[in-house]
Scaffold this active site. Structure first.
Site, PDB file in Angstrom:
ATOM      1  N   ARG A   1       5.155  -7.893   2.233  1.00  0.00           N
ATOM      2  CA  ARG A   1       4.766  -6.560   2.686  1.00  0.00           C
ATOM      3  C   ARG A   1       5.369  -6.306   4.063  1.00  0.00           C
ATOM      4  O   ARG A   1       4.984  -6.920   5.059  1.00  0.00           O
ATOM      5  CB  ARG A   1       3.241  -6.454   2.732  1.00  0.00           C
ATOM      6  CG  ARG A   1       2.693  -5.227   3.447  1.00  0.00           C
ATOM      7  CD  ARG A   1       2.941  -3.947   2.714  1.00  0.00           C
ATOM      8  NE  ARG A   1       2.208  -2.850   3.325  1.00  0.00           N
ATOM      9  CZ  ARG A   1       2.527  -1.566   3.192  1.00  0.00           C
ATOM     10  NH1 ARG A   1       3.575  -1.221   2.471  1.00  0.00           N
ATOM     11  NH2 ARG A   1       1.798  -0.630   3.765  1.00  0.00           N
ATOM     12  N   CYS A   2       6.330  -5.396   4.114  1.00  0.00           N
ATOM     13  CA  CYS A   2       6.971  -5.023   5.372  1.00  0.00           C
ATOM     14  C   CYS A   2       6.586  -3.593   5.725  1.00  0.00           C
ATOM     15  O   CYS A   2       6.461  -2.740   4.841  1.00  0.00           O
ATOM     16  CB  CYS A   2       8.491  -5.128   5.265  1.00  0.00           C
ATOM     17  SG  CYS A   2       9.080  -6.799   4.961  1.00  0.00           S
TER      18      CYS A   2
ATOM     19  N   HIS B   1      -5.235  -7.088  -3.190  1.00  0.00           N
ATOM     20  CA  HIS B   1      -3.923  -7.655  -2.903  1.00  0.00           C
ATOM     21  C   HIS B   1      -3.546  -8.765  -3.874  1.00  0.00           C
ATOM     22  O   HIS B   1      -2.471  -9.346  -3.753  1.00  0.00           O
ATOM     23  CB  HIS B   1      -3.874  -8.168  -1.458  1.00  0.00           C
ATOM     24  CG  HIS B   1      -3.837  -7.054  -0.460  1.00  0.00           C
ATOM     25  ND1 HIS B   1      -4.982  -6.493   0.050  1.00  0.00           N
ATOM     26  CD2 HIS B   1      -2.803  -6.377   0.090  1.00  0.00           C
ATOM     27  CE1 HIS B   1      -4.647  -5.516   0.889  1.00  0.00           C
ATOM     28  NE2 HIS B   1      -3.341  -5.436   0.931  1.00  0.00           N
TER      29      HIS B   1
END
Length: 767
Positions: free
Chosen positions: A519-520, A698
């Site tokens: 996750r960026c 998530h």
């Protein structure tokens, strides 16, 4: 010439090559051997770049396949029992299972890395029997030397920090666990020495927090053990993010060097070194280049700082370095072609910080001579931004000063508002809702891309968004949710979306940083005075409300989260920035209410991560953070229900501040921590509406009804059912459609079971 050092480099690659490789491997599009090859290529490119820039001490083993704390856990064979591990090198299936969860096992807890927006995987010690599965620092050192001829500086997370960040053991077991881990650390160091390693960086950021007397003694035990085992190894004991506590004890530890943060810990560390001096037998790693910020360093000031340090520590024992790993900043400004000149000229990302280090080392060695031109050019760039119109909006400055002088509070207390809201909404006991976002499918992303490229006009894009809203309003009704959301299909990121619509923000094309795993995020840059321009969320929310008789929540990101998830200007305080944001967002809240939206969620997931590491500074921060939230929400009617949301932090030490925010309902994560936050409510009474997230969004696994029912029942043992909401623990943007629908159906079924147990479900008028 004075030496330079970097504590770590971004993993993700200039074009997020790392992220793309991970996600291709997870989806089965990349064979494991090719996956390893691609990650090695990325890793070597990063090392080569630092080598070519002229960095003297280059960190190795700072690269990770997901997270450096997870790397440490798996290196020591610390694998939760719920994962199928039989010893030896940990396979990627287990490694990623711990990080992301599997069909049969929940992921390990994820939480913030000190006060940053990076998340680490919390080690679960439990019944583990630690053993060295592989010497990762040694492998990294060999690779750098064999492939590039680099005499690398292996980086290792220190034993005290690793223990303090772990869970699954009692305080009384700390020394026992230290006794199990120390021999493994010694084995690593001894193997490094045999390989010819000269310097090792052992990261102990826990030393900037308050330590007990027992922890100080443990620190002494650790480093005396290391010195006895590897007497000729140069150990750089590295700290960052703040000034160290117990400076006088730490500098006497038997190590060759001490790394201190002279950016975020400047005041405390400088006071300590001036008052107590610095040992003549040690090297000082002076972290003078900001590893977390994006602004060009005022090198004249940095040069003066290093020269001041050189009066205490001789120049040959000084190393100039980054204040922390560059993990927290984008890769290079060179990829930005659309920023205004005044802004771009003042920026320095990871690669530019390498140049700053080399230039500073050169300037110190030459007494400032030979670099005058570079220093003058930097002065001009920083002055241009300071004088820009965006930083000098007197209208905003005066308005914010006026409202920040007022006392922000709702017109009536929660107990009275709750009655009025229940009368208006007629919700059932244990109402169900979601946090805001729904899956961003490939079709959604493609449509946004077509619109941004001009291939679709505004009307085409708006029609597409409305179609998505229609689909998901219908789905939410079919699933049986009580309070709906429009889905946020028009939004890329919960901060970026608002920043694009407010004055004072700028956006990069490629300014990505790692948040957790693959996750960026691309943090906005708050470079000027923040100002409201026009309504940002009203159109989509109002449309969604026309498609259902059930209430639809308006969805905003709160002022503290926008600030903490952005790169912010440094010429005014963070408190002032927060109040500017609060003033702008208040106008959006009022616009939603005027449009008939009576439930408004102002998310603040990042409040906890901005908490200062020093206890003495925390009360002040929480005071103005709460004040900024209340400034945003205090002007609404009593019947307008204000929600907020927080996730992935340890909130037990700020329950009273959360309550002081005076939100009518807060939704908060508990599933990833396996319900541990509930302990806080067993010890503290909470009198406002609350939803403890009952499943982890998530993880790709679909939680069963039974485990969510168990979570609900545990919460209801300490919380009032009349004030309790049921929801996932975070937004659902990253999940697939099928798993989202199935998980929410299970959540609603678990809710019906709980309702039947606690009270007969009332008939409501919002069906």
């Amino acid at each position: 010439m004075m030496k330079s050092s970097v504590l770590g480099y971004p993993r993700i690659g200039a074009d997020r090559e790392w992220k793309k490789a991970l996600e291709a491997f997870w989806s089965g599009k990349l064979e494991e051997s090719e996956f390893h090859r691609q990650l090695q290529e990325i890793r070597l490119n990063h090392l080569r770049k630092q080598q070519e820039k002229g960095i003297d001490f280059i960190a190795v083993n700072d690269f990770s396949y997901y997270d450096h704390i997870l790397d440490t856990s798996t290196m020591f064979g610390i694998i939760p029992k719920r994962f199928p591990y039989k010893g030896g090198t940990v396979p990627l299936s287990v490694y990623y299972g711990i990080a992301r969860g599997t069909k049969d096992a929940t992921a390990s807890e994820m939480t913030k890395w000190f006060n940053t927006n990076y998340h680490y995987i919390v080690p679960e010690l439990g019944e583990a029997s630690p053993v060295l599965t592989e010497n990762r620092p040694l492998m990294a050192y060999r690779e750098a030397k064999e492939k590039l001829g680099i005499e690398g500086k292996p980086v290792i997370v220190g034993p005290l920090t690793f223990l303090k960040l772990s869970k699954g053991y009692s305080v009384s077991e700390t020394d026992d666990w230290l006794g199990r881990l120390l021999p493994l650390y010694v084995q690593i160091l001894q193997e490094l020495v045999r390989e010819g390693v000269q310097w090792v960086q052992i990261d102990e950021p826990i030393l900037v927090t308050k330590l007990s007397a027992a922890d100080v003694q443990r620190l002494k035990t650790i480093y005396e053990t290391f010195t006895a085992s590897v007497p000729n190894l140069n150990i750089m004991l590295q700290t960052y993010f703040e000034s160290v506590e117990n400076y006088n004890y730490i500098v006497e530890l038997p190590v060759k060097g001490i790394g201190l943060d002279f950016v975020h810990g400047l005041s405390g560390n400088m006071s300590s070194i001036k008052a107590l001096g610095f040992p003549a037998d040690k090297v000082l790693g002076a972290g003078v280049i900001d590893g977390r910020g994006i602004w060009k360093a005022p090198l004249r000031e940095k040069l003066a700082l290093v020269e001041e340090l050189a009066e205490i520590v001789t120049a040959e024992r000084l190393i100039v370095q980054t204040s922390c790993s560059l993990l927290h900043v984008p890769v290079s400004v060179n990829h930005e072609t659309k920023l205004v000149t005044e802004l771009k000229g003042a920026l320095a990302f990871a690669d530019e910080k390498l140049d700053e280090l080399v230039l500073l080392a050169k300037a110190v060695s030459r007494g400032g001579g030979g670099v005058t031109g570079e220093l003058e050019e930097r002065d001009r760039a920083l002055l241009a931004l300071k004088l820009s119109d965006e930083r000098n909006r007197s209208d905003i400055q005066h308005a914010v000063a006026a409202i920040s002088a007022q006392h922000p509070e709702r017109s009536r207390p929660f107990s009275e508002r709750h009655i009025a809201q229940q009368k208006k909404w007629q919700l059932p006991i244990l109402p169900t809702t979601t946090i805001g976002s729904f899956p961003q499918s490939p079709e959604v992303r493609k449509a946004r891309q077509q619109w941004r490229k001009g291939e679709w006009n505004n009307e085409q894009y708006a029609n597409f968004i409305r179609e998505q809203i229609d689909i998901w309003i219908k789905l939410q009704e079919e699933i049986g949710l009580d309070v709906l959301v429009h889905g946020e299909f028009e939004r890329t990121d919960m901060v970026e979306f608002f920043g694009e619509k407010l004055a004072g923000f700028a956006f990069t094309q490629n300014g990505w940083v790692q948040s957790y795993g693959s996750r960026c995020v691309k943090p906005p840059i708050i470079f000027g005075d923040v100002a409201f321009k026009e309504a940002m969320t009203v159109e989509e929310t109002k449309y969604a409300q026309t498609r259902t008789k059930r209430p639809v929540k308006g969805m905003l990101t709160g002022p503290i989260t926008i600030m903490n998830w952005s790169f912010v200007r440094e010429d005014i305080t963070r408190e002032q920035i927060a109040y500017q944001l609060a003033y702008a967002l208040r106008q959006e809240v009022e616009a939603l209410e005027q449009a008939g939206i009576g439930m408004i969620q102002v998310d603040e997931p990042a409040v906890r991560e901005g908490l200062p590491l020093k206890g003495d500074d925390q009360a002040k921060y929480l005071s103005w953070a709460v004040r900024a939230f209340r400034m945003t929400t205090c002007t609404v009617q009593d019947t307008t229900q204000i929600h907020t949301h927080m996730c992935y932090c340890e909130f037990h030490d700020m329950i009273y501040s959360i309550e002081a925010m005076d939100a009518d309902v807060i939704s908060i994560e508990t599933s990833r921590s396996h319900g541990e936050l509930i302990n806080s409510f067993e010890l503290n009474t909470y009198k406002l509406g609350i939803g403890l997230g009952v499943y982890d969004i998530h993880s790709p696994r679909i939680p069963c009804v039974e485990e969510m029912t168990s979570m609900i029942e545990r919460a209801l043992r300490v919380l009032d059912p009349k004030l309790f909401w049921i929801n996932p623990d975070c937004g659902l943007k990253t999940r697939g459609v099928e798993e989202t629908v199935d998980s929410l159906r299970n959540m609603v079924e678990a809710t019906h079971i709980a309702r039947a147990k606690h009270v007969q479900e009332p008939i409501t008028n919002n069906r």
